[in-house]
Design a protein around this motif. Structure first.
Motif, mmCIF file in Angstrom:
data_model
loop_
_atom_site.group_PDB
_atom_site.id
_atom_site.type_symbol
_atom_site.label_atom_id
_atom_site.label_comp_id
_atom_site.label_asym_id
_atom_site.label_seq_id
_atom_site.Cartn_x
_atom_site.Cartn_y
_atom_site.Cartn_z
ATOM 1 N N PHE A 194 7.812 4.262 2.552
ATOM 2 C CA PHE A 194 7.581 4.772 3.839
ATOM 3 C C PHE A 194 7.675 6.501 3.449
ATOM 4 O O PHE A 194 8.433 6.854 2.517
ATOM 5 C CB PHE A 194 8.487 4.693 5.151
ATOM 6 N N THR A 195 6.828 7.138 4.349
ATOM 7 C CA THR A 195 6.592 8.573 4.297
ATOM 8 C C THR A 195 8.095 8.922 5.115
ATOM 9 O O THR A 195 8.663 8.400 5.701
ATOM 10 C CB THR A 195 5.570 9.204 5.024
ATOM 11 N N ASN A 196 8.202 10.318 4.669
ATOM 12 C CA ASN A 196 9.695 10.841 5.255
ATOM 13 C C ASN A 196 9.549 10.799 6.613
ATOM 14 O O ASN A 196 10.707 10.723 7.351
ATOM 15 C CB ASN A 196 9.709 12.295 4.830
ATOM 16 N N ALA A 197 8.430 10.987 7.399
ATOM 17 C CA ALA A 197 8.239 11.102 8.754
ATOM 18 C C ALA A 197 7.794 9.681 9.617
ATOM 19 O O ALA A 197 7.368 9.754 10.517
ATOM 20 C CB ALA A 197 7.499 12.247 9.217
ATOM 21 N N ALA A 198 7.763 8.574 8.760
ATOM 22 C CA ALA A 198 7.221 7.345 9.039
ATOM 23 C C ALA A 198 7.926 6.749 10.270
ATOM 24 O O ALA A 198 9.103 7.084 10.605
ATOM 25 C CB ALA A 198 7.554 6.340 8.031
ATOM 26 N N GLU B 202 -0.494 6.110 4.284
ATOM 27 C CA GLU B 202 -1.026 7.736 4.136
ATOM 28 C C GLU B 202 -0.873 7.972 2.724
ATOM 29 O O GLU B 202 0.360 7.990 2.268
ATOM 30 C CB GLU B 202 0.035 8.561 4.861
ATOM 31 N N ARG C 234 13.046 8.095 7.123
ATOM 32 C CA ARG C 234 13.430 7.058 6.205
ATOM 33 C C ARG C 234 14.849 6.610 6.247
ATOM 34 O O ARG C 234 15.132 5.313 5.974
ATOM 35 C CB ARG C 234 13.396 7.661 4.733
ATOM 36 N N ALA D 211 2.812 5.418 6.610
ATOM 37 C CA ALA D 211 3.250 6.123 7.684
ATOM 38 C C ALA D 211 3.625 5.675 8.811
ATOM 39 O O ALA D 211 4.556 6.094 9.675
ATOM 40 C CB ALA D 211 2.011 6.961 7.853
ATOM 41 N N GLY D 212 3.214 4.370 9.040
ATOM 42 C CA GLY D 212 3.432 3.628 10.607
ATOM 43 C C GLY D 212 3.493 2.104 10.266
ATOM 44 O O GLY D 212 2.674 1.675 9.522
ATOM 45 N N LYS E 159 1.906 5.785 0.428
ATOM 46 C CA LYS E 159 3.051 5.421 1.256
ATOM 47 C C LYS E 159 2.553 4.679 2.639
ATOM 48 O O LYS E 159 1.412 4.874 3.062
ATOM 49 C CB LYS E 159 3.843 6.470 1.512
ATOM 50 N N GLU F 87 -7.775 3.064 10.384
ATOM 51 C CA GLU F 87 -6.904 3.426 9.529
ATOM 52 C C GLU F 87 -5.744 2.437 9.621
ATOM 53 O O GLU F 87 -4.792 2.472 8.969
ATOM 54 C CB GLU F 87 -6.280 4.672 10.027
ATOM 55 N N THR G 293 12.555 6.399 13.281
ATOM 56 C CA THR G 293 11.684 7.620 12.865
ATOM 57 C C THR G 293 12.357 7.924 11.794
ATOM 58 O O THR G 293 13.604 8.407 11.676
ATOM 59 C CB THR G 293 11.382 8.581 14.040
#
Length: 110
Positions: A29-33, A99, A45, A104-105, A102, A73, A43
């Motif tokens: 995941f992204t850092n803000a996923a 994203e 990682r 993102a959601g 990674k 998307e 919310t």
């Protein structure tokens, strides 16, 4: 047996989940996923790592993706989930938003 190809990061997610590695799942995941599962939202990682660690220790389960579709998307992976949880077995939809390389959601729904 899967007869379709998952995007690499989604395949990595299911592989990490299969290995019960909360750390490897979080790394997908992204850092803000944001993850939404069972009425809860996680919310970032650290929260995602904790979510996966908790679900992996609470239940024993296996998940087998059986189809995939993409709309805009969002990539939806339909998966068969079986284990020692209430309501097993069940088919779930994993709605991924990617994203770059990674996730993102992720929303997991019936």
């Amino acid at each position: 047996m899967m007869t379709f190809k998952l995007p690499e990061i989604i395949a990595d997610y299911f592989d990490a989940d299969r290995k019960r590695s909360a750390e490897a799942v979080a790394d997908c995941f992204t850092n803000a996923a944001v993850v939404m599962d069972e009425g809860h939202t996680y919310t970032g990682r650290d929260a995602i790592r904790q979510w996966k660690a908790d679900s992996s220790t609470k239940y024993t389960y296996s998940v087998e993706p059986f189809s995939i579709s993409t709309e805009g998307e969002r990539t939806t992976v339909f998966s068969h989930l079986a284990g020692d949880f209430p309501g097993s077995p069940v088919d779930l939809r994993y709605l991924f938003v990617l994203e770059g390389q990674k996730i993102a959601g992720l929303e997991i729904t019936l």
